[in-house]
Write an enzyme that holds these catalytic residues in place. Sequence first.
Site, PDB file in Angstrom:
ATOM      1  N   ARG A  65       7.416  -2.685 -12.291  1.00 30.17           N
ATOM      2  CA  ARG A  65       7.225  -1.754 -11.172  1.00 30.17           C
ATOM      3  C   ARG A  65       7.616  -0.341 -11.581  1.00 30.17           C
ATOM      4  O   ARG A  65       6.971   0.627 -11.192  1.00 30.17           O
ATOM      5  CB  ARG A  65       8.061  -2.212  -9.973  1.00 30.17           C
ATOM      6  CG  ARG A  65       7.417  -3.377  -9.238  1.00 30.17           C
ATOM      7  CD  ARG A  65       8.222  -3.735  -7.993  1.00 30.17           C
ATOM      8  NE  ARG A  65       7.566  -4.830  -7.294  1.00 30.17           N
ATOM      9  CZ  ARG A  65       6.683  -4.674  -6.298  1.00 30.17           C
ATOM     10  NH1 ARG A  65       6.365  -3.469  -5.861  1.00 30.17           N
ATOM     11  NH2 ARG A  65       6.130  -5.714  -5.722  1.00 30.17           N
ATOM     12  N   MET A  90      -0.435   0.286  -0.594  1.00 29.04           N
ATOM     13  CA  MET A  90       0.106  -1.070  -0.422  1.00 29.04           C
ATOM     14  C   MET A  90       1.117  -1.506  -1.490  1.00 29.04           C
ATOM     15  O   MET A  90       1.443  -2.684  -1.582  1.00 29.04           O
ATOM     16  CB  MET A  90      -1.042  -2.079  -0.377  1.00 29.04           C
ATOM     17  CG  MET A  90      -1.969  -1.901   0.832  1.00 29.04           C
ATOM     18  SD  MET A  90      -1.135  -1.876   2.433  1.00 29.04           S
ATOM     19  CE  MET A  90      -0.581  -3.585   2.517  1.00 29.04           C
ATOM     20  N   ASN A 107       4.653   8.420   5.137  1.00 30.91           N
ATOM     21  CA  ASN A 107       3.901   7.158   5.223  1.00 30.91           C
ATOM     22  C   ASN A 107       3.485   6.934   6.666  1.00 30.91           C
ATOM     23  O   ASN A 107       4.143   7.415   7.596  1.00 30.91           O
ATOM     24  CB  ASN A 107       4.785   5.981   4.772  1.00 30.91           C
ATOM     25  CG  ASN A 107       4.070   4.643   4.893  1.00 30.91           C
ATOM     26  OD1 ASN A 107       2.914   4.513   4.476  1.00 30.91           O
ATOM     27  ND2 ASN A 107       4.736   3.649   5.465  1.00 30.91           N
ATOM     28  N   HIS A 109       2.871   3.640   9.119  1.00 26.94           N
ATOM     29  CA  HIS A 109       3.059   2.193   9.179  1.00 26.94           C
ATOM     30  C   HIS A 109       2.525   1.709  10.528  1.00 26.94           C
ATOM     31  O   HIS A 109       2.843   2.299  11.555  1.00 26.94           O
ATOM     32  CB  HIS A 109       4.541   1.850   9.035  1.00 26.94           C
ATOM     33  CG  HIS A 109       4.794   0.377   9.074  1.00 26.94           C
ATOM     34  ND1 HIS A 109       4.493  -0.442   8.010  1.00 26.94           N
ATOM     35  CD2 HIS A 109       5.284  -0.422  10.037  1.00 26.94           C
ATOM     36  CE1 HIS A 109       4.790  -1.686   8.337  1.00 26.94           C
ATOM     37  NE2 HIS A 109       5.267  -1.706   9.562  1.00 26.94           N
TER      38      HIS A 109
HETATM   39  N1  NHR Z   1       8.172   2.484  -0.668  1.00 24.66           N
HETATM   40  C1  NHR Z   1       9.391   2.784  -0.229  1.00 24.66           C
HETATM   41  N2  NHR Z   1      10.366   2.878  -1.131  1.00 24.66           N
HETATM   42  N3  NHR Z   1       9.681   2.993   1.066  1.00 24.66           N
HETATM   43  C2  NHR Z   1       8.706   2.875   1.990  1.00 24.66           C
HETATM   44  O1  NHR Z   1       9.013   3.097   3.255  1.00 24.66           O
HETATM   45  C3  NHR Z   1       7.387   2.523   1.598  1.00 24.66           C
HETATM   46  C4  NHR Z   1       7.159   2.333   0.223  1.00 24.66           C
HETATM   47  C5  NHR Z   1       5.880   1.980  -0.245  1.00 24.66           C
HETATM   48  C6  NHR Z   1       4.857   1.761   0.651  1.00 24.66           C
HETATM   49  C7  NHR Z   1       3.987   1.553   2.972  1.00 24.66           C
HETATM   50  C8  NHR Z   1       4.383   0.224   3.649  1.00 24.66           C
HETATM   51  C9  NHR Z   1       3.775   0.085   5.019  1.00 24.66           C
HETATM   52  O2  NHR Z   1       3.578   1.091   5.703  1.00 24.66           O
HETATM   53  C10 NHR Z   1       5.078   1.919   2.019  1.00 24.66           C
HETATM   54  C11 NHR Z   1       6.340   2.318   2.502  1.00 24.66           C
HETATM   55  C12 NHR Z   1       3.433  -2.277   0.954  1.00 24.66           C
HETATM   56  C13 NHR Z   1       4.291  -3.320   1.223  1.00 24.66           C
HETATM   57  C14 NHR Z   1       4.309  -4.535   0.342  1.00 24.66           C
HETATM   58  O3  NHR Z   1       5.013  -5.497   0.611  1.00 24.66           O
HETATM   59  C15 NHR Z   1       5.162  -3.211   2.289  1.00 24.66           C
HETATM   60  C16 NHR Z   1       5.174  -2.054   3.061  1.00 24.66           C
HETATM   61  C17 NHR Z   1       4.302  -0.989   2.791  1.00 24.66           C
HETATM   62  C18 NHR Z   1       3.428  -1.108   1.739  1.00 24.66           C
HETATM   63  N4  NHR Z   1       3.544  -4.535  -0.779  1.00 24.66           N
HETATM   64  C19 NHR Z   1       3.494  -5.602  -1.769  1.00 24.66           C
HETATM   65  C20 NHR Z   1       4.364  -5.270  -2.988  1.00 24.66           C
HETATM   66  O4  NHR Z   1       4.809  -6.231  -3.627  1.00 24.66           O
HETATM   67  C21 NHR Z   1       2.091  -5.816  -2.295  1.00 24.66           C
HETATM   68  C22 NHR Z   1       1.088  -6.122  -1.231  1.00 24.66           C
HETATM   69  C23 NHR Z   1      -0.338  -5.917  -1.692  1.00 24.66           C
HETATM   70  O5  NHR Z   1      -0.569  -5.432  -2.821  1.00 24.66           O
HETATM   71  O6  NHR Z   1      -1.241  -6.197  -0.880  1.00 24.66           O
HETATM   72  O7  NHR Z   1       4.508  -4.082  -3.336  1.00 24.66           O
HETATM   73  O8  NHR Z   1       3.541  -1.037   5.479  1.00 24.66           O
HETATM   74  C1  GAR Z   2      -3.703   1.437   8.304  1.00 24.53           C
HETATM   75  O1  GAR Z   2      -3.667   0.723   9.511  1.00 24.53           O
HETATM   76  C2  GAR Z   2      -2.297   1.706   7.822  1.00 24.53           C
HETATM   77  O2  GAR Z   2      -1.381   1.991   8.849  1.00 24.53           O
HETATM   78  C3  GAR Z   2      -1.970   0.404   7.183  1.00 24.53           C
HETATM   79  O3  GAR Z   2      -3.145  -0.031   6.550  1.00 24.53           O
HETATM   80  C4  GAR Z   2      -4.271   0.573   7.178  1.00 24.53           C
HETATM   81  C5  GAR Z   2      -4.972   1.393   6.156  1.00 24.53           C
HETATM   82  O4  GAR Z   2      -6.198   1.859   6.653  1.00 24.53           O
HETATM   83  N1  GAR Z   2      -0.910   0.537   6.237  1.00 24.53           N
HETATM   84  C6  GAR Z   2      -0.197  -0.463   5.810  1.00 24.53           C
HETATM   85  O5  GAR Z   2      -0.317  -1.583   6.262  1.00 24.53           O
HETATM   86  C7  GAR Z   2       0.774  -0.126   4.727  1.00 24.53           C
HETATM   87  N2  GAR Z   2       1.396  -1.306   4.290  1.00 24.53           N
HETATM   88  P1  GAR Z   2      -6.981   3.023   5.919  1.00 24.53           P
HETATM   89  O6  GAR Z   2      -7.015   2.670   4.432  1.00 24.53           O
HETATM   90  O7  GAR Z   2      -8.332   2.997   6.514  1.00 24.53           O
HETATM   91  O8  GAR Z   2      -6.239   4.302   6.171  1.00 24.53           O
END
Ligand code: NHR
Ligand code: GAR
Length: 214
Positions: A65, A90, A107, A109
């Site tokens: 990572r 993501m 971000n 969410h």
């Molecule tokens: N990073 C940090 N440090 N803090 C936050 O608040 C973050 C972040 C990175 C992304 C977006 C978040 C969301 O809005 C975000 C916020 C991905 C996952 C996740 O579990 C969770 C939350 C968010 C984005 N991702 C998996 C992972 O192992 C992979 C999932 C996939 O690839 O589909 O990284 O929801």
């Molecule tokens: C949006 O609903 C966003 O809030 C969510 O994914 C969608 C992306 O749509 N984000 C997450 O779930 C982050 N983990 P978009 O690609 O059309 O903007």
Amino acid sequence: MQAIVILISGRGSNMEAIVERCAAEGWPARVAAVIANRADAPGLTFAAARGIATAVVEHRAFATREAFDDALAAAIDAHAPDLVVLAGFMRILGERFVQRHAGRLLNIHPSLLPLFPGLHTHQRALDAGCKLAGATVHFVTPALDHGPIVIQSVVPVLPGDDADALAARVLATEHQIYPRAVRWFVEGALRIEHGVVRQRDGAAQLHAALGGAA
Ligand code: NHR
Ligand code: GAR
């Protein structure tokens, strides 16, 4: 003129909304680049068609990572952005990456944080029997989905909703609140006081789309 870099993983409809409103409202900013962690992210096509620089940093190409985060940071730094916007991005970002962009990383969410951080938010809201759902724009901190809240939207959960129906209702409000939050940032209108975000002009940090449901 401030530079914005937007990170996406897929469709990129929030990125599109930001690009459109930046141009239509003449913000003191430009979207300098759109960067995806997947080469097939559909949003890249829109960005390229708009003449915006695009880049791909595939997380799968990196052993750790941290190595991915460092490559992503290098791709971002090439554009010297004032603001980095996660829009449906993501991949969880490590502490070093977040510290490097501290205070200039937003971000969106798709839940009413601090409820339902992480994945599968709409199904979890339905399973909990929530009557309200929504989205939250927040500053990113190392703790996932726990940073200071800039603006929230609320929508009703309606009888018969499945996760897709609820996601679509929430997404329509995301396209309202995310451009607003980014505009406030580039106008210098946001201050964080004791972990709470204040909008300088007292603009509403809540967007309610309850449509007579309440
Ligand atoms: N990073 C940090 N440090 N803090 C936050 O608040 C973050 C972040 C990175 C992304 C977006 C978040 C969301 O809005 C975000 C916020 C991905 C996952 C996740 O579990 C969770 C939350 C968010 C984005 N991702 C998996 C992972 O192992 C992979 C999932 C996939 O690839 O589909 O990284 O929801
Ligand atoms: C949006 O609903 C966003 O809030 C969510 O994914 C969608 C992306 O749509 N984000 C997450 O779930 C982050 N983990 P978009 O690609 O059309 O903007």
